[in-house]
Design an enzyme around this catalytic site. Structure first.
Site, PDB file in Angstrom:
ATOM      1  N   LYS A 189       0.973   3.953  -1.948  1.00 11.48           N
ATOM      2  CA  LYS A 189       0.332   5.254  -2.244  1.00 11.48           C
ATOM      3  C   LYS A 189       1.278   6.188  -2.985  1.00 11.48           C
ATOM      4  CE  LYS A 189      -2.983   5.052   1.538  1.00 11.48           C
ATOM      5  NZ  LYS A 189      -2.472   3.927   2.341  1.00 11.48           N
TER       6      LYS A 189
ATOM      7  N   ASP B 234       0.855  -1.202   0.000  1.00  5.28           N
ATOM      8  CA  ASP B 234       0.000   0.000   0.000  1.00  5.28           C
ATOM      9  C   ASP B 234       0.890   1.253   0.000  1.00  5.28           C
ATOM     10  OD1 ASP B 234      -2.110   1.728   0.276  1.00  5.28           O
ATOM     11  OD2 ASP B 234      -2.671   1.082   2.311  1.00  5.28           O
TER      12      ASP B 234
ATOM     13  N   ASP C 265       3.967  10.925  -6.781  1.00  7.01           N
ATOM     14  CA  ASP C 265       4.893  11.928  -7.341  1.00  7.01           C
ATOM     15  C   ASP C 265       4.786  11.986  -8.865  1.00  7.01           C
ATOM     16  OD1 ASP C 265       7.079  13.736  -7.541  1.00  7.01           O
ATOM     17  OD2 ASP C 265       7.900  12.894  -5.694  1.00  7.01           O
TER      18      ASP C 265
HETATM   19  P1  5BU Z   1      -6.916  -0.400  10.326  1.00 11.78           P
HETATM   20  O1  5BU Z   1      -6.028  -0.859  11.408  1.00 11.78           O
HETATM   21  O2  5BU Z   1      -8.015  -1.382   9.930  1.00 11.78           O
HETATM   22  O3  5BU Z   1      -7.470   0.989  10.588  1.00 11.78           O
HETATM   23  O4  5BU Z   1      -5.958  -0.286   9.039  1.00 11.78           O
HETATM   24  C1  5BU Z   1      -6.380   0.175   7.800  1.00 11.78           C
HETATM   25  C2  5BU Z   1      -5.284   0.036   6.780  1.00 11.78           C
HETATM   26  O5  5BU Z   1      -5.755   0.527   5.525  1.00 11.78           O
HETATM   27  C3  5BU Z   1      -4.017   0.809   7.060  1.00 11.78           C
HETATM   28  O6  5BU Z   1      -2.941   0.052   6.570  1.00 11.78           O
HETATM   29  C4  5BU Z   1      -4.143   2.069   6.271  1.00 11.78           C
HETATM   30  O7  5BU Z   1      -2.877   2.556   5.832  1.00 11.78           O
HETATM   31  C5  5BU Z   1      -4.952   1.629   5.101  1.00 11.78           C
HETATM   32  N1  5BU Z   1      -5.853   2.640   4.558  1.00 11.78           N
HETATM   33  C6  5BU Z   1      -6.869   3.202   5.275  1.00 11.78           C
HETATM   34  O8  5BU Z   1      -7.059   2.886   6.431  1.00 11.78           O
HETATM   35  N2  5BU Z   1      -7.690   4.114   4.713  1.00 11.78           N
HETATM   36  C7  5BU Z   1      -7.553   4.521   3.440  1.00 11.78           C
HETATM   37  O9  5BU Z   1      -8.346   5.324   2.945  1.00 11.78           O
HETATM   38  C8  5BU Z   1      -6.493   3.931   2.703  1.00 11.78           C
HETATM   39  C9  5BU Z   1      -5.673   3.001   3.276  1.00 11.78           C
HETATM   40 BR1  5BU Z   1      -6.292   4.433   0.986  1.00 11.78          BR
END
Ligand code: 5BU
Length: 479
Positions: free
Chosen positions: A312, A310, A315
């Site tokens: 993201k 992930d 750039d």
């Molecule tokens: P959580 O512990 O369930 O809150 O983790 C969510 C994961 O999804 C975490 O790795 C974030 O970096 C990722 N994420 C997110 O939470 N929301 C978003 O909009 C995006 C990625 Br894009």
């Protein structure tokens, strides 16, 4: 009436609503005259006069229809004019939202109305008629009827004919010619400026501006992952993931946001049989090395899940190419999918093209985020979707919070911010439950992090999430 027109035109000139210079119109054409009626909000008496004239214009015309049940101003400049008219004549209004709200009731047309109600559409000025047609289209989409449109100023650049083609009568208080005549008579428009304005008007008698597509609305998908895998033959990784979900009967991805190799690998081994995707943030692993990737790959083969870094990317294309292929992590060598922001423009997708197509990796475009106050909403989200559609071979799907009507079914929709219990954390994360996301929001894969890896028993918790998400998917199909 002529005197009254003169009165309004000169007042508009006085408050600087008639500007001379170089102005880019919505159609892209450069105009030497610009009428900015927004300033009328600062002139209540004038606003009231304008409302009065516009209303009388419709009901003095011999070809006018019946009195309207409702009034609707084209957003935004005409809204106060419509309000003035509504109050003066005791006719209720409806409001058309330019973008359906990202949250809340998501009504395209606000206000009370009944199907078949006739709406008088009010606009400050028309050039090509495109903005009016967008409003008429949305009013019609909720069952309202429109026969008449009233404007203060007709710029005489094709709107009347365009609206006529769509079965609409255009009434205007004055035309551009009348406005210019009035200004000339009053000595406000002279010399070279006058010539420029006249030339421009002659050259632009017929402007055609395409009507924007309807604002995409949330929709449900009732196709199975199996069916969608067939639709996804434009993208190898999307197809692979749809097939894997069908075979494994799982639409669960786990976000393994742990900070040592051992912890991530232990989690991956424990929950591997429950998931279709393991999501990583390798830059948070303190002892990262190439051996970690080898072991993770081995686990992904053992348990049959895909790896999703992930990262993201955001750039310019040239930098992203290096970030993806080189450096410490060499993400392109081991990740099956990566996330990409659209903020830098479509060049970012091009920077992945060769490597992605060669290695069968998929890009997930960030169309919406789960965090509070995210700016990935509305028009931005629409642009992301359009960008993805232009690059279906590379883009496998979206990270989003809901399925929108303009998201084709061959894209995979993945949603983070999922937990059974919590509703938020202290740093802006917002949660929804798995069944709400899969059934109501109609996305495909839930991404769960802390809800699973912070639980006492991640394996059984993953099983629980998997079962709920899969049941929700099956319920969605059966509806
Ligand atoms: P959580 O512990 O369930 O809150 O983790 C969510 C994961 O999804 C975490 O790795 C974030 O970096 C990722 N994420 C997110 O939470 N929301 C978003 O909009 C995006 C990625 Br894009």
């Amino acid at each position: 009436m002529e005197n009254e027109i003169e009165k309004i035109v000169l007042k508009l000139n006085e408050i600087d609503a008639v500007k001379l210079g170089e102005f880019k119109l919505k159609s892209g054409i450069i105009s030497p005259i610009y009428i900015d009626l927004r300033v009328t909000v600062s002139e209540p008496k004038l606003l009231s006069l304008i409302g009065d004239f516009m209303y009388k214009r419709v009901y003095n015309d011999s070809n006018s229809g019946n009195k309207p049940k409702l009034l609707c101003g084209v957003p935004y400049t005409a809204l106060p004019i419509a309000t003035a008219m509504s109050v003066q004549n005791d006719i209720p209004m409806v409001i058309r939202r330019k973008e359906a709200k990202a949250y809340g009731t998501k009504q395209l047309i606000e206000g009370r109305f009944k199907e078949g109600d006739n709406v008088l559409v009010i606009e400050d000025l028309v050039t090509s008629g495109a903005s009016v047609l967008e409003t008429v289209r949305d009013l019609k989409s909720v069952g309202l009827t429109v026969t008449d449109v009233v404007v203060l100023l007709d710029r005489q650049q094709g709107a009347k004919q365009e609206l006529e083609k769509n079965g609409l009568r255009l009434h205007s208080v004055f035309t551009m010619e009348q406005l210019i005549d009035t200004l000339i008579k009053a000595g406000k428009l002279v010399g070279p400026q006058l010539e420029l304005v006249q030339k421009f008007l002659d050259a632009n008698r017929q402007v055609v501006v395409p009507v924007q597509p309807t604002t995409p609305q949330p929709v449900k998908s009732h196709l199975s992952f199996q069916e969608r895998s067939q639709l996804a033959n434009c993208n190898k990784m999307a197809q692979k993931l749809f097939r894997l979900m069908s075979e494994k009967k799982s639409n669960l991805a786990v976000a393994a946001d742990l900070t040592t190799k051992a912890e991530v690998l232990k989690l991956a081994d424990a929950i591997g049989s429950e998931i279709v995707v393991l999501k990583t943030h390798v830059d948070i692993i303190s002892d990262y090395d190439e051996d970690f990737v080898k072991q993770l790959k081995a686990l992904s083969e053992k348990h049959k899940f895909l790896i999703f870094e992930d990262r993201k990317f955001a750039d310019i294309g040239n930098t992203v190419k290096y970030q993806y292929q080189s450096g410490v992590y060499k993400i392109s060598e081991w990740s099956d999918m990566v996330t990409v922001h659209a903020v830098a423009g479509p060049g970012i997708i091009d920077s992945f093209k060769d490597s992605v197509l060669q290695k069968e990796c998929g890009l997930l475009m960030l169309a919406q985020m789960s965090s509070k106050g995210s700016l990935c909403v509305g028009e931005y989200t629409q642009q992301v979707v359009e960008m993805a559609k232009q690059n279906q071979d590379c883009v496998m799907g979206f990270i989003c919070q809901e399925r929108l009507s303009n998201m084709p079914e061959h894209f995979v929709l993945m949603t983070p911010g999922v937990q059974l219990n919590n509703t938020a954390d202290t740093l802006g994360q917002q949660y929804n439950t798995p069944d709400y996301i899969v059934q109501e929001k109609s996305t495909d894969v839930i991404i769960v992090g802390r809800g699973i890896y912070q639980s006492q028993d991640p394996k059984s918790e993953a099983h629980k999430y998997r079962t709920i998400a899969w049941d929700s998917y099956e319920k969605r199909l059966s509806k």
